[in-house]
Design a protein around this motif. Sequence first.
Motif, PDB file in Angstrom:
ATOM      1  N   LEU A 226      26.834  44.782  35.484  1.00 45.65           N
ATOM      2  CA  LEU A 226      27.786  45.775  36.282  1.00 45.65           C
ATOM      3  C   LEU A 226      28.061  46.824  35.736  1.00 45.65           C
ATOM      4  CD1 LEU A 226      30.853  42.998  36.774  1.00 45.65           C
ATOM      5  CD2 LEU A 226      29.505  44.122  38.535  1.00 45.65           C
ATOM      6  N   ALA A 227      27.666  47.181  34.563  1.00 47.70           N
ATOM      7  CA  ALA A 227      27.695  48.723  33.836  1.00 47.70           C
ATOM      8  C   ALA A 227      26.310  49.377  34.376  1.00 47.70           C
ATOM      9  CB  ALA A 227      27.757  48.570  32.421  1.00 47.70           C
ATOM     10  N   GLU A 228      25.526  48.410  34.267  1.00 48.71           N
ATOM     11  CA  GLU A 228      24.135  49.181  34.737  1.00 48.71           C
ATOM     12  C   GLU A 228      24.046  49.469  36.372  1.00 48.71           C
ATOM     13  OE1 GLU A 228      19.324  47.856  35.252  1.00 48.71           O
ATOM     14  OE2 GLU A 228      20.764  46.454  33.799  1.00 48.71           O
TER      15      GLU A 228
ATOM     16  N   VAL B 151      33.755  48.855  34.070  1.00 50.49           N
ATOM     17  CA  VAL B 151      33.898  47.524  33.047  1.00 50.49           C
ATOM     18  C   VAL B 151      33.539  48.452  31.910  1.00 50.49           C
ATOM     19  CG1 VAL B 151      33.333  45.888  34.722  1.00 50.49           C
ATOM     20  CG2 VAL B 151      31.324  47.003  33.472  1.00 50.49           C
ATOM     21  N   PRO B 152      34.085  47.810  30.891  1.00 49.36           N
ATOM     22  CA  PRO B 152      33.805  48.186  29.220  1.00 49.36           C
ATOM     23  C   PRO B 152      32.503  48.145  29.179  1.00 49.36           C
ATOM     24  CG  PRO B 152      35.735  46.443  29.235  1.00 49.36           C
ATOM     25  CD  PRO B 152      35.086  46.479  30.799  1.00 49.36           C
ATOM     26  N   GLY B 153      31.663  48.824  28.252  1.00 48.03           N
ATOM     27  CA  GLY B 153      30.387  48.864  28.066  1.00 48.03           C
ATOM     28  C   GLY B 153      30.133  48.016  26.778  1.00 48.03           C
ATOM     29  N   VAL B 154      29.159  47.129  26.926  1.00 42.32           N
ATOM     30  CA  VAL B 154      28.879  46.139  25.800  1.00 42.32           C
ATOM     31  C   VAL B 154      27.902  46.954  24.883  1.00 42.32           C
ATOM     32  CG1 VAL B 154      27.894  44.020  25.065  1.00 42.32           C
ATOM     33  CG2 VAL B 154      29.042  44.142  27.148  1.00 42.32           C
TER      34      VAL B 154
ATOM     35  N   ALA C 278      39.305  49.006  46.957  1.00 47.29           N
ATOM     36  CA  ALA C 278      37.996  49.550  46.868  1.00 47.29           C
ATOM     37  C   ALA C 278      37.080  48.801  45.732  1.00 47.29           C
ATOM     38  CB  ALA C 278      38.106  51.072  46.673  1.00 47.29           C
ATOM     39  N   VAL C 279      37.804  48.866  44.514  1.00 50.50           N
ATOM     40  CA  VAL C 279      36.966  47.904  43.473  1.00 50.50           C
ATOM     41  C   VAL C 279      36.592  46.776  43.821  1.00 50.50           C
ATOM     42  CG1 VAL C 279      37.336  47.084  41.054  1.00 50.50           C
ATOM     43  CG2 VAL C 279      38.459  49.461  41.746  1.00 50.50           C
ATOM     44  N   LEU C 280      37.297  45.948  44.384  1.00 51.00           N
ATOM     45  CA  LEU C 280      37.026  44.422  44.835  1.00 51.00           C
ATOM     46  C   LEU C 280      35.947  44.729  45.940  1.00 51.00           C
ATOM     47  CD1 LEU C 280      37.406  41.569  44.626  1.00 51.00           C
ATOM     48  CD2 LEU C 280      39.122  41.676  46.349  1.00 51.00           C
ATOM     49  N   ARG C 281      36.125  45.516  46.915  1.00 52.29           N
ATOM     50  CA  ARG C 281      35.036  45.921  47.970  1.00 52.29           C
ATOM     51  C   ARG C 281      33.699  46.047  47.259  1.00 52.29           C
ATOM     52  NH1 ARG C 281      37.562  49.332  50.678  1.00 52.29           N
ATOM     53  NH2 ARG C 281      36.421  50.971  49.929  1.00 52.29           N
ATOM     54  N   GLU C 282      33.618  46.961  46.248  1.00 53.76           N
ATOM     55  CA  GLU C 282      32.510  47.222  45.604  1.00 53.76           C
ATOM     56  C   GLU C 282      31.631  46.081  44.947  1.00 53.76           C
ATOM     57  OE1 GLU C 282      30.555  50.030  46.000  1.00 53.76           O
ATOM     58  OE2 GLU C 282      32.036  50.525  47.546  1.00 53.76           O
ATOM     59  N   LEU C 283      32.881  45.274  44.059  1.00 54.31           N
ATOM     60  CA  LEU C 283      32.288  44.240  43.466  1.00 54.31           C
ATOM     61  C   LEU C 283      31.498  43.175  44.263  1.00 54.31           C
ATOM     62  CD1 LEU C 283      32.123  42.188  40.783  1.00 54.31           C
ATOM     63  CD2 LEU C 283      34.311  41.429  41.721  1.00 54.31           C
ATOM     64  N   HIS C 284      32.044  42.895  45.660  1.00 56.84           N
ATOM     65  CA  HIS C 284      31.469  42.046  46.431  1.00 56.84           C
ATOM     66  C   HIS C 284      30.181  42.661  47.195  1.00 56.84           C
ATOM     67  CE1 HIS C 284      35.646  39.785  46.912  1.00 56.84           C
ATOM     68  NE2 HIS C 284      34.873  39.502  45.699  1.00 56.84           N
ATOM     69  N   ARG C 285      30.162  44.079  47.310  1.00 57.56           N
ATOM     70  CA  ARG C 285      29.150  44.630  48.002  1.00 57.56           C
ATOM     71  C   ARG C 285      27.919  44.361  46.912  1.00 57.56           C
ATOM     72  NH1 ARG C 285      31.298  50.274  50.330  1.00 57.56           N
ATOM     73  NH2 ARG C 285      32.051  49.471  52.572  1.00 57.56           N
ATOM     74  N   SER C 286      27.949  44.316  45.722  1.00 59.83           N
ATOM     75  CA  SER C 286      26.716  44.353  44.754  1.00 59.83           C
ATOM     76  C   SER C 286      26.164  43.318  45.011  1.00 59.83           C
ATOM     77  CB  SER C 286      27.383  44.620  43.311  1.00 59.83           C
ATOM     78  OG  SER C 286      28.210  43.391  42.994  1.00 59.83           O
ATOM     79  N   GLY C 287      26.538  42.042  45.581  1.00 63.24           N
ATOM     80  CA  GLY C 287      25.769  40.925  45.752  1.00 63.24           C
ATOM     81  C   GLY C 287      25.577  40.074  44.210  1.00 63.24           C
ATOM     82  N   PRO C 288      24.840  39.124  44.380  1.00 62.76           N
ATOM     83  CA  PRO C 288      24.692  38.304  43.022  1.00 62.76           C
ATOM     84  C   PRO C 288      23.728  38.702  42.291  1.00 62.76           C
ATOM     85  CG  PRO C 288      24.374  37.025  44.939  1.00 62.76           C
ATOM     86  CD  PRO C 288      24.525  38.235  45.451  1.00 62.76           C
ATOM     87  N   PRO C 289      23.919  39.336  41.095  1.00 62.51           N
ATOM     88  CA  PRO C 289      22.727  40.102  40.368  1.00 62.51           C
ATOM     89  C   PRO C 289      22.006  39.101  39.672  1.00 62.51           C
ATOM     90  CG  PRO C 289      24.842  40.348  39.176  1.00 62.51           C
ATOM     91  CD  PRO C 289      25.187  39.660  40.461  1.00 62.51           C
TER      92      PRO C 289
END
Length: 323
Positions: free
Chosen positions: A78-80, A86-89, A133-144
């Motif tokens: 997600l960070a990429e 999200v917090p950076g690992v 908007a955050v949830l929408r973007e999460l779902h738009r990202s699709g399964p990485p």
Amino acid sequence: MSTLTELNELAARVRERLSVLHLGAPLGELETLPGGHSGLTFSITAGPASYVVKAVPPGRRPGGRNDVLRQARVLRALAEAGSVPVPGVVAVDRRQPAWFAMEFVTGEAIEPVLDDHRLDADLCRARMLALPAVLRELHRSGPPALEAAAPFDPAAELDRWSRTMSAVPPELREGAEDLMRSLAASVPTGLPPVLTHGDFRLGNVLCAGERPAAVVDWEIWGYGDPRIDLAWFLLFADHRNFPRLGREIPGLPTEDALLTAYLDGRPAPPDLDWFRALARTKMAAIMGHNLRRHREGRRHDPDQERLPPTIAAMIRTARDILG
């Protein structure tokens, strides 16, 4: 080997790794962060930087909620991608007990209708309205492409929480059998699976002022129907869903307002009421499970005795929604 010895060894491993990232900087002690129920969570400083460390408990297998390496993978993906905060690992150690370190994000993770707080009502409203908007973007990202994982479709999600509900004492789940039959009789067709958080709500988002700074607590992320996340998020908009637990926040956006913000001009997804009923079923099952553990002495928490009215309300309103 004692637990204390194992924790000391874990601290040494963390300090060793962070010392490479911060050459010559003073390192703080590994301090336990309260509040988590999955794995072990610590904080540590390295010079001016602060980090959160998630680790597998000593003697435990790195599976389920304790699989911290799985959490690190989704955070890095997600960070990429950059669309979801999200917090950076910064470090991952796969040796057992495994652990990873991520940036310490400054912010508040407060659930307005459930947590004890003194936040201004307008601030609560602004934070809640920022989340669709955050949830929408999460779902738009699709399964990485993280790992092979069977997605949770509606039937699988229902089966998952039916099993949890069946373990709740009968006196706490009156009407649950009829509810489960109604849900099973009307399982909708699944939508294409997306990346899901599993517990998306304001209490799992660190906010800096009105701004969502980082989505945290990724222990149960997966691939599944986006309506699962959406219906769960909507459940926390109304204090009346939580008798004896919820508090009224004047001006907090309604479920309809949050749904409109999430859709952003798109048509509403089909069969959302089924998922709204499922979300209430899930909440009743979780609360009943937690209350049972308290009463059996497995996790002492007298506050759990406040849950029965909300468990009953969740079951009742889920049946009303299915109609």
